[in-house]
Each structure stands twice: as structure tokens, then as C-alpha cells.
Write a protein that holds these residues in place. Structure first.
Motif, short mmCIF file in Angstrom:
data_model
loop_
_atom_site.label_atom_id
_atom_site.label_comp_id
_atom_site.label_asym_id
_atom_site.label_seq_id
_atom_site.Cartn_x
_atom_site.Cartn_y
_atom_site.Cartn_z
N HIS A 89 0.92 -0.88 0.10
CA HIS A 89 -0.09 0.29 -0.50
C HIS A 89 0.90 0.90 0.62
CE1 HIS A 89 -4.32 -1.92 1.10
NE2 HIS A 89 -3.42 -2.68 0.81
N ASN A 90 0.20 2.25 -0.38
CA ASN A 90 1.13 3.73 -0.26
C ASN A 90 2.45 3.79 1.00
OD1 ASN A 90 -0.34 3.81 -2.12
ND2 ASN A 90 -1.55 5.41 -1.36
N GLU A 91 1.36 3.46 2.53
CA GLU A 91 2.20 3.74 2.99
C GLU A 91 3.26 2.48 3.29
OE1 GLU A 91 -0.64 2.96 5.31
OE2 GLU A 91 -0.57 0.37 6.31
N ASN A 92 3.56 1.43 2.10
CA ASN A 92 4.37 0.52 2.59
C ASN A 92 5.75 1.14 1.04
OD1 ASN A 92 2.45 -1.49 1.99
ND2 ASN A 92 3.40 -1.80 4.31
N ILE A 93 5.93 2.11 0.53
CA ILE A 93 6.65 2.88 -0.03
C ILE A 93 7.51 3.59 0.80
CG2 ILE A 93 7.49 4.64 -2.22
CD1 ILE A 93 4.36 3.70 -3.43
N THR B 121 -3.01 -1.66 -4.92
CA THR B 121 -2.77 -1.16 -4.02
C THR B 121 -1.98 0.22 -2.75
OG1 THR B 121 -2.10 -2.59 -3.09
CG2 THR B 121 -3.62 -3.55 -2.84
N ASN B 122 -1.40 0.86 -4.56
CA ASN B 122 -0.58 1.49 -4.10
C ASN B 122 -0.44 2.71 -5.71
OD1 ASN B 122 2.29 0.86 -5.35
ND2 ASN B 122 2.06 -0.51 -4.50
N TRP B 123 0.14 3.99 -5.63
CA TRP B 123 0.03 4.34 -6.63
C TRP B 123 1.56 4.19 -7.73
CZ3 TRP B 123 4.42 7.14 -6.68
CH2 TRP B 123 5.36 7.30 -5.42
N TYR B 124 2.39 3.95 -7.28
CA TYR B 124 3.29 3.40 -8.13
C TYR B 124 3.08 2.54 -9.23
CZ TYR B 124 7.81 2.21 -10.39
OH TYR B 124 9.14 2.90 -10.19
N LEU B 143 -8.94 -0.57 -0.12
CA LEU B 143 -8.54 0.35 0.47
C LEU B 143 -8.99 1.32 1.38
CD1 LEU B 143 -6.77 1.21 -2.84
CD2 LEU B 143 -5.58 0.49 -1.46
N ALA B 147 -6.08 6.39 1.56
CA ALA B 147 -5.16 5.63 0.73
C ALA B 147 -6.31 5.95 -1.24
CB ALA B 147 -5.51 4.00 0.68
N GLU B 150 -4.96 9.27 -1.70
CA GLU B 150 -3.60 9.56 -2.29
C GLU B 150 -2.44 8.75 -3.35
OE1 GLU B 150 -1.02 7.68 1.06
OE2 GLU B 150 1.19 8.73 -0.44
N ILE B 151 -3.86 8.16 -3.68
CA ILE B 151 -3.63 7.15 -5.01
C ILE B 151 -3.79 8.17 -6.53
CG2 ILE B 151 -3.96 5.51 -6.87
CD1 ILE B 151 -4.06 3.32 -4.23
N TYR B 309 -1.95 -5.84 9.61
CA TYR B 309 -1.53 -7.40 9.45
C TYR B 309 -0.06 -7.86 9.97
CZ TYR B 309 1.69 -3.60 7.18
OH TYR B 309 2.43 -2.68 6.83
#
Lengths: 423, 309
Positions: A89-93, B121-124, B143, B147, B150-151, B309
Motif C-alpha cells: 500500500h502507499n504507506e509501505n513505499i 493497492t498503491n499509486w506506483y 483500500l 489511501a 493519495e493514489i 497485518y
């Protein structure tokens, strides 16, 4: 790799031998398990670091432990792969760059990855790390494998849903290393496509929080047109289950070797050293025996029985040999006791006196029949005659966890050999 | 203010006309041979008719090819992609990179939406698939709102978010319902029954009912409640989220139409008259609640939930 013209075997002195021996890849939940796995014959181990790995509950490795693990493995010529297979997730980047650099610096050979974020970051900041695609991507066809090949990955772990025939086709079409599971617990869902844990316990299954909801019991109903809930089971039926039996492909190892699978993977970073030692040593024997003389090879029933000594769930062959029917699932039962129990770890053996120094791992006492096993010895059983503590006091039982005791043993033992007893 | 597209799931070609009147901007269609968990089954003829219907109403049509493919279907992907391009659909929804490569080879100008349901799950990674050719990423349902925002702030591709309906919790290739019947010795019932509708798993501990069904893609287990955030659209409209999806799988066409009308109203108010939206949003939520079938409650999914998690 098995390209069409690649050889799996050659004739040497009139006898066929396997020249493309697959890697035996074992799980290692901590440093002790890593040492055991390598010592018992794994060609490579996969471990989890403190972050980015999918077993949040395993006592994962610090960078210092990873370094020590790599040094130990290197002495045996074994490789260490680190799982970094969460869907981030973003927070893991933030922190990922430093973590991957630290893995590279610790001498890790490769990482097992699902998220393109981690693939590309590793390429950028830690280019010496091999990148293997995790089964979390549920890679099930040759064209998808080709995509990841073009992305520059060294190896892919296939979806657990792929059959032997499908592996053969993938091997024929794409020149990339293939890793496949041979033993251990199974997701019954396509990996990466299950969020039961998120819904049922607010734990993110794709970041290591999986609470194994697929192993719980459920009742199957049907809603009728007039809104009644009709049970699709009778009183005597076990409840609905999606729980998959564990994978056990011992009898399929020859087929896997002939397919040219590059790495044979045992699952189970949460398992004990006894489990790791037992499973690794059995598959080591199977692979070595087949490769030495494939045309006269047969599976020895004692190998099959040996695996049972550490199995606490029933096993099946899953998708490898066909589509799994109901016998691949566990209904009503959840686990069973293993037939054997880990009782002690051999630290030393004095050939003059025939006395073994053993670290207690479970209760045993004079009169118990125990079995010794290890890579240097053939399994043998004997009855415990006497037990002394470190100061030479005779004991009526070894009852303290990790206590160091002395026991007379009839045949020579070696450090890391193990002692088990029947339940 | 820019309005997000309202994307809905028709159950049939004729349903598209109703959804257009209800205010939908786009529809997703397809068949289970290539697509996952669709509200309706659309043959090639139906897909062509769906495109025609959508054109009449000025709507976009996306065709689902987001199954997890095994070797057996790889060789036929090109033909289906060519068909989809030929009938003039606006985008192909994919999850498997095999589809991405096939589109590159067969119809390089076809738009692609990346949708695996659980792994965006993430923007990258959304932007990664953008660099590989996707124009849009469909975000994972797990999400939270922060989140998602932010994405969107970092995204180089369009962002689609499901705002209403059931979500998938689990997909297995295994025939779990068929296997269970077989285990019970009800062999005669397997073929008749395993594809039937209305089955659910009861979880005693949580008192939850999870819809379950089998199709060509395996066994699917769905969320116990319908996601509904009709009263919480403001931040995402402000952020410029590109598409809001209503997933009508396992619901009646009439329900999907009525829910679409409510979201149309909500989006319009939210973008054009925020003050009125704030005043009316509780009524909108109550109107959705009134539409719910007796066994389906609504909740806010993971939008405001902490996951550990």
C-alpha cells in the motif's frame, strides 16, 4: 531452463543420468531453521525479513540474521532468497529503497516479489538481487510468463493451479526459470485473489495478515424464491469447507524433473525444524536417487512414510495431475496428530564412549523407543537406556525444554541429527 | 466541477436502455469465458448490440477480459480482442498480462483498464501498468478513503473506484460447490445445482451470509454486505476520481436501475450544488436502504476501516 533442444538427461557409460538437476528450495522461518534446511540438503532457502514479507506472524529475520544466514548458506554453496511478496500500500513505499539495498548488501541472492513497485525498485536500487515473481501473481499461462520474461525477471513461481501439462507448454514456449511447489500448505484460492481475512478479521491477507479463514467451517444454504433459507446439507453431513489438503508431490518428482522445472519448492516458513529437516531430507533423497539412475528408479515406501512422520494434515496432489475433486479437500476434520514428535537435537557424539549430547525438544524418558535421523546416517531406532544431565546426574526423564542431556546411543551421530519418538 | 463517470453493470442488452435513462455514463459487459463476475452474460452478438445501444445513448462500453487465463485460452485471446476492437468498444478491462500483450499485438490503439480487483493497492503500481499501456487502474476494494485520495494525487492514469454493491472476497479455480455435493454423495445434483443462484455460506461466528457461486472461472465468494457510500462522495469528487462503479452482480436489474438513479442524483448534486448534497445525502442513503433485498444490508466496506497485518 528447458528449451526445445535443452537436455534433461544424457547417456553416460551406457546409462541415462539426469544432467539438469532441479534446485531443492526449502522454507526457513528463522536462523536455526535456515541452518537445518541447508544442512539437510536444501540447495536454496527462502526466508522473510522484518518487512514486506507475507508471514507477519513468523519470527522473521533481522538484516544481521540474514547476513549470518547467507554466510552459513554460502559455506554449503546454497542460495538465500528473501520473500518481499506483499501487495504494497502507499504507506509501505517509504523505506523500501533502504530495505532492498540492505538485502543486497547482506549478500542475499534473490527476492521473491509480487508487486511491480518492488520489482522496479529492486532493479533501481539493488540491481544485484535476482528478482523472482511470487505465486501471489497467480501466473497461469505462458503468455503472462512471457510478459514477465520481457520485464527482465530471472524466474517465475507459477500459480498453484497449473498442471504438469501446462508447465510443459510454458517450458516449451518461454526461456525463463520455473519454480513450482512440491510440498506443503495450499491456498485454496488463487493466491493474491483472496481477501477473506480482510473481511472477517480486518487483517490484510495480501500483506501477511492472513488468518486462514479458508480453513474454517461454513454452512451452505440456498435462498429460495420466496426468501426461505434451505440448508444444502443434512444433519449428518460435515459442513461446507474450502480448506485444501496440503500438497504432497513426492510421487511426481520424476515427472517434474523430466519437465525441466528449475526449482522445486517446499512451503512452510512457520513449520518446525523437525518438519524442515524431515521434508528436506526426503526430497533430497528422491531427487538424488532419480537423477543418478532415472530408468531404474522407484519411490521407496519408507520415504513416503517418513513424510508422514511430520505431517499434521492430510495431503493430496492438487492440480498437478488433474483437476482436484472432493478428495483434495478436508471436510469435518481439521488436522491430525503427527505420527511422531520431535524429541531432541543432537549437539555432539563421543565415538569413544558412545555418548550423545542432546538438546531436549520434548519429554522423553528411559524405556522410550526413539528414532534418529539425519543427512549423514540411515534412520535407526533404539530404546533410551539412561539419561544424565550435564553434571552427570542420572535423570528419570528429560523434561525441561532445551535442557542439555547425555544419552548412550549405539550408532555414531552427528551434530544437527535429530531424535524423534512415536506418539 | 468535473464529474466522475458513473459506470454500471447491465444484466442484458435491453437493460442498457434503462440504465441510460437512469443516468449511467458507461457500462461493463462481457462473457464469463473472458471476464470475471459480470452482472450479465453477453455473447458476441450481445456485446455488439450493447455497443450500439450505448452509442445511441452516448455511453461508453467496456468489455471485461479480466479472467486469470490458463494456456488453453491464450490462443483465442487475439480473436476476441480483434472482435472487441471491431465492434468499437471503448476499452478492454484486463488483469492478466497475457491480455496486455495480445492487445499490443492485435489492437494497439485499444484502451486498457487494469483491474485485478485485489492487487491495485498503491499509486506506483497503478502508474506501472499505465507505463505498460493501461489508461485506467481499478482500485482494490480493500483500500480506505485516505489511501484512495493519495493514489489519485500521484496517479498518471485514470482511477476507478467501486462505490456500491457486492465485492469479491475469494476466487478459487476449484469447484468448491460441486466438490461438496460430490463429497455428500449427491452426484446427481452436481450438474443441475452447482451453477444455481442464491447460494450462500453461513458464518455462525459472525452471523454473516456470504453469497457463493461457481462459473467457468471457478468458485467465487462475495462480501456479506453491499458497499454503499452514496453519502460520502464529496472527497473523491473533489479529488477528481475518474469513475465511480456500481457493481450489480447477483442483484435484480430493477435494483441496479434504481440504485443508478440515486447515484446519478448524488453525483450531480455533489458536483454542482454541494450544499444541497450535504443536506440530502442522508435521504439518499435511506433511499438505497429501502431498495435493499431483505437479506442484504449495506455498509461502507473498507473506506473508513483500519486494516492491520
Amino acid at each position: 531452463m528447458l528449451l526445445k533442444n535443452e537436455r534433461i538427461s544424457e547417456i553416460v557409460d551406457g546409462k541415462r543420468v539426469i544432467v539438469k538437476k532441479p534446485e531443492l528450495l526449502a522454507p526457513a522461518g528463522n536462523l536455526e531453521k535456515l541452518k537445518i534446511a541447508v544442512h539437510y540438503g536444501a540447495d536454496a532457502v527462502f526466508i522473510g525479513g522484518q518487512e514486506y514479507s507475507l508471514r507477519a506472524n513468523a519470527d522473521n529475520f533481522t538484516i544481521e540474521e540474514i547476513r549470518e544466514g547467507v554466510e552459513f548458506a554460502n559455506q554449503y554453496g546454497a542460495k538465500v532468497y528473501v520473500t518481499a511478496n506483499i501487495y504494497a500500500h502507499n504507506e509501505n513505499i517509504p523505506g523500501l529503497d533502504d530495505y532492498l539495498r540492505a538485502l543486497e548488501d547482506a549478500g542475499v541472492h534473490g527476492i521473491i516479489v509480487a508487486d511491480p513497485l518492488i520489482i522496479e525498485t529492486a532493479r533501481r536500487v539493488a540491481p544485484k538481487l535476482e528478482v523472482h515473481l511470487s505465486t501471489q501473481q497467480s501466473l497461469a499461462n505462458w503468455k503472462a510468463v512471457q510478459f514477465w520474461k520481457e520485464e527482465g525477471l530471472e524466474r517465475v513461481v507459477l500459480a498453484r493451479e497449473v498442471s504438469a501439462e501446462e508447465i510443459r507448454q510454458i517450458k516449451e514456449k518461454v526461456d525463463i526459470e520455473i519454480e513450482a511447489f512440491i510440498h506443503g500448505a495450499m491456498c485454496s484460492a488463487y493466491s493474491g485473489r483472496c481477501v477473506l481475512s480482510n473481511h472477517m478479521t480486518a487483517r490484510d491477507s495480501n500483506r501477511g495478515g492472513c488468518c486462514q479463514s479458508c480453513r474454517w467451517d461454513y454452512d451452505l444454504y440456498q435462498l429460495s424464491d420466496d426468501g426461505r433459507e434451505i440448508p444444502l446439507f443434512s444433519e449428518n453431513d460435515a459442513p461446507f469447507a474450502m480448506s485444501a489438503k496440503d500438497l504432497n508431490l513426492i510421487r511426481a518428482i520424476p515427472a517434474m524433473i523430466e519437465l525441466g522445472v528449475d526449482s522445486l519448492k517446499i512451503e512452510g516458513r512457520m513449520k518446525s525444524i523437525h518438519y524442515v529437516a524431515t521434508v528436506v531430507s526426503v526430497y533430497r533423497k528422491v531427487i538424488d536417487a532419480y537423477c543418478a539412475d532415472p530408468d531404474h528408479f522407484t519411490i521407496r515406501e519408507e520415504w513416503v512414510r517418513e513424510l508422514d512422520k511430520c505431517a499434521n494434515r492430510e495431503t493430496a496432489s492438487s492440480f498437478f495431475e488433474g483437476f482436484p475433486d472432493y478428495t483434495n479437500h478436508m471436510y469435518g476434520t481439521h488436522s491430525r496428530k503427527t505420527t511422531h514428535e520431535f524429541a531432541g537435537l543432537v549437539l555432539d557424539y563421543d565415538r569413544e564412549t558412545g555418548i550423545a549430547t542432546i538438546q531436549q525438544r520434548n519429554h522423553f524418558k528411559p524405556g522410550d523407543e526413539v528414532e534418529f535421523f539425519g543427512p549423514e546416517i540411515e534412520n535407526f531406532t533404539q530404546v533410551i537406556e539412561k539419561i544424565w544431565d550435564e553434571d552427570g546426574n542420572e535423570l528419570d526423564a528429560a523434561r525441561h525444554p532445551l535442557q542439555i542431556v547425555k544419552v548412550p546411543v549405539k550408532r555414531p551421530l552427528f551434530p544437527y541429527n535429530m531424535m524423534r519418538k512415536e506418539n | 466541477m468535473k464529474k466522475p463517470e458513473l459506470l454500471v453493470t447491465p444484466t442484458s442488452v435491453s437493460h442498457i436502455d434503462e440504465l441510460a435513462k437512469a443516468g449511467a455514463d458507461a457500462v461493463i459487459v462481457g462473457e464469463q469465458r473472458y471476464g470475471l463476475r459480470l452482472a450479465g452474460e453477453f455473447s458476441r452478438t450481445d456485446v455488439a448490440a450493447a455497443v450500439e445501444a450505448a452509442r445511441r445513448h452516448g455511453m461508453n462500453v467496456y468489455v471485461a477480459m479480466n479472467a486469470i487465463f490458463h494456456n488453453d485460452k491464450v490462443d483465442e485471446l487475439a480473436d476476441y480482442v480483434a472482435f472487441v476492437a471491431d465492434v468499437g468498444a471503448d476499452a478492454i478491462v484486463f488483469g492478466d498480462p497475457a491480455v496486455l500483450l495480445t492487445v499490443r499485438e492485435t489492437a494497439p490503439h485499444m484502451k486498457l483498464h487494469w483491474s485485478t480487483e485485489t492487487t491495485a493497492t498503491n499509486w506506483y503500481t497503478c502508474n506501472y501498468w499505465g507505463r505498460k499501456g493501461a489508461k485506467r487502474a481499478v482500485l482494490a476494494r480493500e483500500l480506505n478513503m485516505d489511501a484512495i485520495l493519495e493514489i489519485k494525487a500521484h496517479a498518471e492514469v485514470e482511477i476507478e473506484v467501486q462505490v456500491h454493491g457486492m465485492t469479491c472476497m475469494y476466487q478459487s479455480k476449484r469447484s468448491l460447490i460441486g466438490n461438496y455435493f460430490e463429497y455428500q454423495g449427491k452426484v446427481m445434483e452436481i450438474e443441475r445445482k452447482k451453477y444455481e443462484k442464491g447460494m450462500f455460506l453461513y458464518d455462525k461466528e459472525r452471523d454473516h451470509k456470504y453469497p457463493i457461486f461457481e462459473d467457468e472461472n471457478g468458485t467465487h465468494i462475495m462480501s456479506p454486505n453491499d458497499l454503499c457510500i452514496i453519502d460520502e462522495l464529496g472527497d473523491m469528487v473533489n479529488a477528481g476520481i475518474d469513475s465511480f462503479k456500481i457493481d450489480g452482480i447477483l442483484h435484480e436489474p430493477g435494483y441496479i436501475t434504481e440504485v443508478t438513479k440515486l447515484y446519478r442524483h448524488a453525483i450531480d448534486l455533489c458536483a454542482d450544488d454541494r450544499e444541497r448534497y450535504e443536506k440530502e445525502k442522508d435521504d439518499l442513503l435511506a433511499a438505497v436502504e429501502a431498495l435493499q433485498p431483505p437479506h442484504r444490508r449495506i455498509d461502507t466496506g473498507f473506506f473508513f476501516k483500519e486494516t492491520i497485518y
